[in-house]
Design a protein around this motif. Structure first.
Motif, short mmCIF file in Angstrom:
data_model
loop_
_atom_site.label_atom_id
_atom_site.label_comp_id
_atom_site.label_asym_id
_atom_site.label_seq_id
_atom_site.Cartn_x
_atom_site.Cartn_y
_atom_site.Cartn_z
N UNK A 174 9.68 9.10 0.73
CA UNK A 174 9.25 9.93 1.85
C UNK A 174 8.15 9.23 2.64
N UNK A 175 8.14 9.43 3.94
CA UNK A 175 7.12 8.86 4.81
C UNK A 175 5.90 9.76 4.93
N UNK A 176 5.92 10.92 4.28
CA UNK A 176 4.80 11.85 4.39
C UNK A 176 3.58 11.33 3.66
N UNK A 177 2.42 11.62 4.20
CA UNK A 177 1.17 11.20 3.56
C UNK A 177 0.76 12.12 2.43
N UNK A 178 1.32 13.34 2.37
CA UNK A 178 0.87 14.33 1.40
C UNK A 178 1.26 14.00 -0.03
N UNK A 179 2.26 13.20 -0.22
CA UNK A 179 2.67 12.91 -1.59
C UNK A 179 3.73 11.83 -1.63
N UNK A 180 4.03 11.35 -2.85
CA UNK A 180 5.04 10.32 -3.05
C UNK A 180 6.26 10.99 -3.66
N UNK A 181 7.36 10.97 -2.92
CA UNK A 181 8.57 11.64 -3.38
C UNK A 181 9.79 10.91 -2.84
N UNK A 182 10.82 10.78 -3.69
CA UNK A 182 12.05 10.13 -3.27
C UNK A 182 13.09 11.18 -2.88
N UNK A 183 13.85 10.87 -1.81
CA UNK A 183 14.89 11.76 -1.32
C UNK A 183 16.21 11.00 -1.26
N UNK A 184 17.29 11.72 -1.38
CA UNK A 184 18.61 11.12 -1.39
C UNK A 184 18.92 10.45 -0.05
N UNK A 217 5.64 0.09 -8.42
CA UNK A 217 4.26 0.21 -7.96
C UNK A 217 4.04 -0.55 -6.65
N UNK A 218 4.49 -1.81 -6.59
CA UNK A 218 4.28 -2.61 -5.39
C UNK A 218 4.96 -1.99 -4.19
N UNK A 222 2.96 -0.87 -0.88
CA UNK A 222 3.26 -1.52 0.39
C UNK A 222 3.65 -0.50 1.44
N UNK A 223 4.42 0.49 1.03
CA UNK A 223 4.81 1.56 1.96
C UNK A 223 3.59 2.31 2.47
N UNK A 224 2.67 2.68 1.54
CA UNK A 224 1.46 3.40 1.96
C UNK A 224 0.62 2.53 2.91
N UNK A 225 0.52 1.24 2.61
CA UNK A 225 -0.26 0.35 3.47
C UNK A 225 0.38 0.19 4.84
N UNK A 226 1.71 0.01 4.87
CA UNK A 226 2.40 -0.16 6.15
C UNK A 226 2.28 1.09 7.03
N UNK A 227 2.18 2.25 6.39
CA UNK A 227 2.05 3.51 7.15
C UNK A 227 0.59 3.90 7.35
N UNK A 228 -0.33 3.02 6.92
CA UNK A 228 -1.78 3.26 7.08
C UNK A 228 -2.21 4.57 6.40
N UNK A 296 -8.61 -4.24 -2.03
CA UNK A 296 -8.10 -5.31 -1.15
C UNK A 296 -6.79 -5.87 -1.69
N UNK A 297 -6.68 -5.97 -3.01
CA UNK A 297 -5.47 -6.54 -3.60
C UNK A 297 -4.24 -5.66 -3.41
N UNK A 298 -4.45 -4.37 -3.17
CA UNK A 298 -3.31 -3.47 -2.91
C UNK A 298 -3.25 -3.06 -1.44
N UNK A 299 -3.92 -3.86 -0.60
CA UNK A 299 -3.90 -3.69 0.86
C UNK A 299 -4.46 -2.32 1.28
N UNK A 300 -5.56 -1.94 0.63
CA UNK A 300 -6.22 -0.68 0.94
C UNK A 300 -7.67 -0.94 1.33
N UNK A 301 -8.22 -0.06 2.12
CA UNK A 301 -9.65 -0.02 2.37
C UNK A 301 -10.27 1.03 1.44
N UNK A 302 -11.50 0.77 0.98
CA UNK A 302 -12.18 1.74 0.13
C UNK A 302 -12.76 2.84 1.00
N UNK A 303 -12.30 4.06 0.77
CA UNK A 303 -12.87 5.22 1.45
C UNK A 303 -13.99 5.76 0.57
N UNK A 304 -15.24 5.72 1.07
CA UNK A 304 -16.40 6.12 0.29
C UNK A 304 -16.64 7.63 0.45
N UNK A 305 -16.63 8.32 -0.70
CA UNK A 305 -16.87 9.75 -0.70
C UNK A 305 -18.37 10.03 -0.78
#
Length: 306
Positions: A174-184, A217-218, A222-228, A296-305
């Motif tokens: 899924x391209x949604x940001x709310x969760x990771x889910x596979x669809x047919x 995992x990769x 990669x999908x999350x990074x490509x979709x920012x 950085x190794x997983x193509x993410x920025x650290x969001x500081x809470x």
């Protein structure tokens, strides 16, 4: 479930087949009145990998115990945790020459399968600790969490691949940001696709119209990074000797590759925790610089809470 006994068995056997090990984990769980689902035994293997006890080759279907080592934890005054092989009598031998603290895994029938106890060791100095460990057959390796984090390579796509066959039962992420889910069905554009090959999941990623091999995992990361889509957060907990120490939160549906998970887990020596409300994987006692390197190794920025 006696996870310590399982680790002793793994240490004596040294290597074997992943399916056989999962069956033994399931048997041990059933002996403790648990009925584990297949994903639970898989999570247990990922946990002992992150804790540094074993190397798991999922594609090859094999496992091997890691050498017995002790790694110092960041900002803990020289406390180290044992990782790798733990043969019969090792903890008793160590307790005779250094300070040993054993923290047993919490046992909950509705929680993850318990992992082997965390064994923390201390001495009056790091030099004394090193020599005492070597006397017991355990190698002192310094701060493994930081060493691993500094050596991480950024995730990338694998070799070019053929597209899934027309008759394959394909699923797309899924391209949604709310969760990771596979669809047919196949993805409508670029993205991660999952099929089954000889009963085992196989992953391919389409990027700019070209297909590539990847893993679970990769591909997700990669999908999350490509979709920012940000999945990596860090919260400051304390400052020790000028070093910022905090807690890392990662969206639960975005699994870390083995080395990234190990770098974070070996900051505390404790297994990954999971937040039921926010649905996050939680890693404690993580210095900010290690969090940045892993992100950085997983193509993410650290969001500081805050």
């Amino acid at each position: 479930m006696d996870a310590d006994l399982l680790l002793t068995w793994i240490s004596e056997v040294c290597s074997g087949d992943v399916r056989d090990l999962r069956q033994r984990v399931a048997w041990a769980a059933r002996a403790a009145d648990r009925s584990p689902k297949p994903y639970e035994t898989g999570r247990w293997l990922r946990d002992i990998s992150a804790l540094g006890h074993a190397e798991i080759d999922w594609q090859g279907g094999t496992w091997a115990v890691a050498p017995a080592v002790a790694t110092v934890l960041p900002a803990t005054g020289g406390t180290a945790v044992l990782a790798g092989s733990r043969r019969v009598g090792l903890i008793d031998r160590l307790a005779e020459i250094v300070s040993v603290h054993v923290e047993h895994s919490a046992i909950r029938h509705d929680g993850p399968l318990p992992v082997p106890s965390a064994v923390f060791v201390q001495a009056d100095s790091l030099g004394e600790l090193r020599s005492s460990l070597e006397e017991s057959g355990v190698e002192y390796v310094g701060c493994a969490a930081r060493s691993i984090a500094m050596g991480l390579r950024q995730i990338a796509l694998g070799a070019p691949a053929a597209p899934p066959a027309r008759g394959d039962a394909a699923e797309h992420l899924s391209s949604w940001a709310e969760g990771v889910r596979f669809y047919s069905g196949m993805p409508s554009g670029d993205g991660l696709c999952r099929t089954s090959v000889y009963g085992r999941p196989s992953y391919r990623y389409r990027s700019n119209g070209t297909w590539y091999h990847t893993d679970h995992a990769t591909g997700i990361l990669l999908d999350r990074a490509d979709r920012r889509i940000n999945v990596f957060r860090w919260r400051l907990e304390r400052v020790a000797d000028g070093e910022e120490i905090g807690t890392v939160f990662i969206d639960q549906g975005a699994p870390l590759p083995p080395l990234q998970a190990r770098a974070l887990v070996l900051c505390s020596g404790l297994p990954t925790q999971f937040g039921d409300v926010a649905r996050t994987a939680i890693y404690r006692n993580v210095p900010r610089d290690i969090a940045v390197l892993v992100a950085k190794s997983i193509r993410q920025q650290v969001s500081v809470l805050t």
